[in-house]
Design a protein around this motif. Structure first.
Motif, PDB file in Angstrom:
ATOM      1  N   TYR A 199       1.226  -1.283  -0.058  1.00  0.00           N
ATOM      2  CA  TYR A 199       0.355   0.249   0.098  1.00  0.00           C
ATOM      3  C   TYR A 199       1.119   1.238  -0.141  1.00  0.00           C
ATOM      4  O   TYR A 199       1.777   1.271   0.428  1.00  0.00           O
ATOM      5  CB  TYR A 199      -0.971   0.122   1.083  1.00  0.00           C
ATOM      6  N   VAL A 200       0.342   2.372  -0.459  1.00  0.00           N
ATOM      7  CA  VAL A 200       1.528   3.465  -0.859  1.00  0.00           C
ATOM      8  C   VAL A 200      -0.045   4.859  -0.477  1.00  0.00           C
ATOM      9  O   VAL A 200      -1.021   4.764  -1.185  1.00  0.00           O
ATOM     10  CB  VAL A 200       2.098   3.769  -2.869  1.00  0.00           C
ATOM     11  N   TYR A 313      11.466   2.915  -2.176  1.00  0.00           N
ATOM     12  CA  TYR A 313      10.274   2.412  -2.241  1.00  0.00           C
ATOM     13  C   TYR A 313       9.981   1.893  -3.706  1.00  0.00           C
ATOM     14  O   TYR A 313       8.773   1.041  -4.176  1.00  0.00           O
ATOM     15  CB  TYR A 313       9.476   4.049  -2.748  1.00  0.00           C
ATOM     16  N   ILE A 323      -0.551  -4.130  -5.313  1.00  0.00           N
ATOM     17  CA  ILE A 323      -0.926  -2.582  -5.344  1.00  0.00           C
ATOM     18  C   ILE A 323      -1.602  -1.588  -4.834  1.00  0.00           C
ATOM     19  O   ILE A 323      -2.752  -1.902  -5.610  1.00  0.00           O
ATOM     20  CB  ILE A 323       0.269  -1.865  -6.022  1.00  0.00           C
ATOM     21  N   VAL A 325      -2.680   2.216  -4.039  1.00  0.00           N
ATOM     22  CA  VAL A 325      -1.988   4.087  -3.851  1.00  0.00           C
ATOM     23  C   VAL A 325      -2.919   4.781  -3.784  1.00  0.00           C
ATOM     24  O   VAL A 325      -3.902   4.629  -4.570  1.00  0.00           O
ATOM     25  CB  VAL A 325      -1.234   3.758  -5.075  1.00  0.00           C
ATOM     26  N   SER A 326      -3.220   5.993  -2.412  1.00  0.00           N
ATOM     27  CA  SER A 326      -3.954   6.056  -2.642  1.00  0.00           C
ATOM     28  C   SER A 326      -3.448   7.805  -1.972  1.00  0.00           C
ATOM     29  O   SER A 326      -2.416   7.636  -1.032  1.00  0.00           O
ATOM     30  CB  SER A 326      -5.057   6.172  -1.527  1.00  0.00           C
ATOM     31  N   THR A 341       6.024  11.303  -6.867  1.00  0.00           N
ATOM     32  CA  THR A 341       5.302  10.563  -6.795  1.00  0.00           C
ATOM     33  C   THR A 341       5.031  10.506  -8.326  1.00  0.00           C
ATOM     34  O   THR A 341       4.280   9.705  -8.987  1.00  0.00           O
ATOM     35  CB  THR A 341       3.725  12.617  -6.977  1.00  0.00           C
ATOM     36  N   PHE A 345       4.358   6.625  -9.049  1.00  0.00           N
ATOM     37  CA  PHE A 345       3.218   6.466  -9.494  1.00  0.00           C
ATOM     38  C   PHE A 345       3.697   5.976 -11.062  1.00  0.00           C
ATOM     39  O   PHE A 345       3.165   4.310 -11.600  1.00  0.00           O
ATOM     40  CB  PHE A 345       2.412   7.519  -9.918  1.00  0.00           C
ATOM     41  N   ILE A 348       4.413   2.241 -10.765  1.00  0.00           N
ATOM     42  CA  ILE A 348       2.974   1.247 -10.385  1.00  0.00           C
ATOM     43  C   ILE A 348       2.581   0.889 -12.339  1.00  0.00           C
ATOM     44  O   ILE A 348       1.755  -0.300 -12.269  1.00  0.00           O
ATOM     45  CB  ILE A 348       2.104   1.727  -9.953  1.00  0.00           C
ATOM     46  N   SER A 355      -3.622  -3.680  -9.459  1.00  0.00           N
ATOM     47  CA  SER A 355      -2.982  -2.311  -8.997  1.00  0.00           C
ATOM     48  C   SER A 355      -3.674  -1.820  -8.972  1.00  0.00           C
ATOM     49  O   SER A 355      -5.116  -1.795  -9.924  1.00  0.00           O
ATOM     50  CB  SER A 355      -1.615  -1.682  -9.998  1.00  0.00           C
ATOM     51  N   ALA A 357      -5.365   2.125  -7.587  1.00  0.00           N
ATOM     52  CA  ALA A 357      -5.028   3.663  -7.520  1.00  0.00           C
ATOM     53  C   ALA A 357      -6.502   4.515  -7.376  1.00  0.00           C
ATOM     54  O   ALA A 357      -7.584   4.470  -8.572  1.00  0.00           O
ATOM     55  CB  ALA A 357      -4.581   4.381  -8.864  1.00  0.00           C
ATOM     56  N   THR A 362      -5.264  11.864  -6.181  1.00  0.00           N
ATOM     57  CA  THR A 362      -4.417  10.504  -6.942  1.00  0.00           C
ATOM     58  C   THR A 362      -4.817  10.791  -8.322  1.00  0.00           C
ATOM     59  O   THR A 362      -3.808  10.709  -9.154  1.00  0.00           O
ATOM     60  CB  THR A 362      -4.744   9.295  -6.320  1.00  0.00           C
TER      61      THR A 362
END
Length: 418
Positions: A199-200, A313, A323, A325-326, A341, A345, A348, A355, A357, A362
């Motif tokens: 998790y990001v 990372y 994955i 990402v939020s 960022t 991104f 990913i 994944s 997002a 985001t």
């Protein structure tokens, strides 16, 4: 297993359908013009286009901002944007459930769309209630008799029990639209993801990020948690890293310091899963200057994660099998502070694993970096996604599940009022 019906379960040809979508878009506060229509595009591509092709008469309900807020507008320009996307007739009426709206609905032809007025312009919309209670409101009582089917395609407001979200499910056959269906399937896949699952989390909503962190770590959903943005500063402060007066004053102003005891407990329980920045980028008179964490505190604000942190990372993400990402990891709107960022991104986007997002900033960052068509799945949701990731029940989804398990599976018993 809970089951909800979809458009695959109904023949919508020649039928009037009410669709709750989320056209809520970025709006220029001065001109009131929509500046980013990504949600309109998503609904058009995955649900509305299908309804047109199948010959439905489609009535659209949505909101744009809240009364009194800078982004509150009517939906006239949204109708024009949708018409341009679909290359199909799209009508708009400046009425929600009155005589004008009802007459326009009755005149709809197969394959046509009608967008009704902003539901947030009606004071009853945001009052809380059960589906049964909400079904007794003027909106549902006036519109439901004119329709054969309710489609909830607005996962992004599914965490609200607003009238337009849950009210129709008590009186009409109800199904999930394609966006809703896609969102729920993606979240289902993340309930038991392949591991390592990473998790990001970033952005400014530290309280939401902390709640997600607690859930995914305490329930062994995530193997690693990579932090940036305001939430990373809060975690660093909780770990005893002295940030500096400017950063601490900011956290205090946002009333985030009371979260620190909960973060310290999380750091104690999961010390090897939580990854924090090892260096940061300071904004020194408009210029990017990177320093390692051991050179803090600083009187200058932290605007991004540093290059070494990005490297760490990326290395973790390269081994991930799932994955989420939020939130951006820094002030991505500024070209000098978007490095963290953008690089994360892009990493990913270039991966071939499951994944997801989500979140308003985001989505905006993904669009800014030209990654919209590269991220495996982009959620249209913000608050609903956060609550779903925390394992909470969403009223809009619960109402949909209950309704579709109790209503007839065809239109042979259509609404007696139509």
């Amino acid at each position: 297993m809970v089951y909800f019906k979809t458009l695959d379960d109904f023949n919508v040809k020649n039928k009037t359908v009410i669709v709750r979508v989320d056209f809520n878009s970025e709006v220029n506060p001065q001109t009131k013009q929509v500046t980013n229509g990504i949600r309109i595009c998503a609904h058009a591509q995955f649900t509305l286009k299908e309804l047109a092709e199948k010959g439905a008469k489609t009535v659209i309900l949505s909101h744009q901002g809240r009364k009194g807020d800078p982004d509150y507008t009517d939906l006239k320009q949204h109708a024009e944007i949708l018409r341009q996307i679909l290359k199909h007739p799209v009508k708009y009426v400046d009425d929600l459930f009155g005589e004008k709206a009802q007459n326009e609905i009755k005149q709809l032809q197969d394959g046509e769309f009608l967008i009704l007025e902003n539901v947030r312009g009606w004071s009853e919309e945001t009052k809380r209630g059960t589906p049964q209670q909400q079904s007794k409101t003027d909106l549902v009582q006036n519109l439901a008799p004119l329709a054969h089917l309710f489609i909830n395609d607005a996962f992004s407001v599914a965490h609200r029990d607003n009238v337009s979200v849950v009210g129709f499910t008590a009186v009409l056959p109800s199904v999930a639209g394609r966006i809703m269906e896609r969102e729920l399937k993606q979240l289902k896949a993340l309930e038991n993801p392949h591991h390592p699952c990473v998790y990001v989390l970033g952005g400014a909503k530290a309280d939401d990020s902390l709640e997600i962190s607690k859930y995914i770590l305490n329930n062994n959903v995530a193997d690693n948690l990579l932090l940036g943005g305001i939430i990373s500063q809060l975690f660093m402060a909780a770990k005893g890293i002295t940030l500096g007066k400017g950063s601490m004053d900011f956290l205090a102003k946002k009333e985030l310091l009371p979260l620190i005891p909960g973060i310290q407990e999380l750091l104690t329980k999961h010390p090897n899963k939580i990854m924090l920045p090892v260096d940061v980028a300071l904004n020194i008179d408009g210029n990017r200057t990177e320093i390692p964490i051991n050179q803090l505190p600083s009187t200058y604000p932290i605007f991004d994660i540093g290059a070494k942190t990005v490297e760490n990372y990326v290395n973790i993400l390269s081994k991930a099998q799932a994955i989420v990402v939020s939130g951006p990891l820094g002030v991505y709107e500024n070209k000098d502070f978007c490095y963290g960022t953008k690089t994360i991104f892009e990493t990913i986007a270039n991966s071939n694993v499951l994944s997801l997002a989500g979140g308003g900033n985001t989505i905006a960052a993904i669009d800014q970096f030209g990654l919209t068509n590269k991220i495996r799945y982009i959620s249209t949701a913000g608050g609903a996604l956060v609550e779903a990731l925390m394992g909470k029940k969403l009223p809009g989804v619960t109402a949909l599940e209950t309704a579709t398990n109790t209503k007839p599976a065809d239109f042979s018993q259509q609404n007696k009022h139509t």
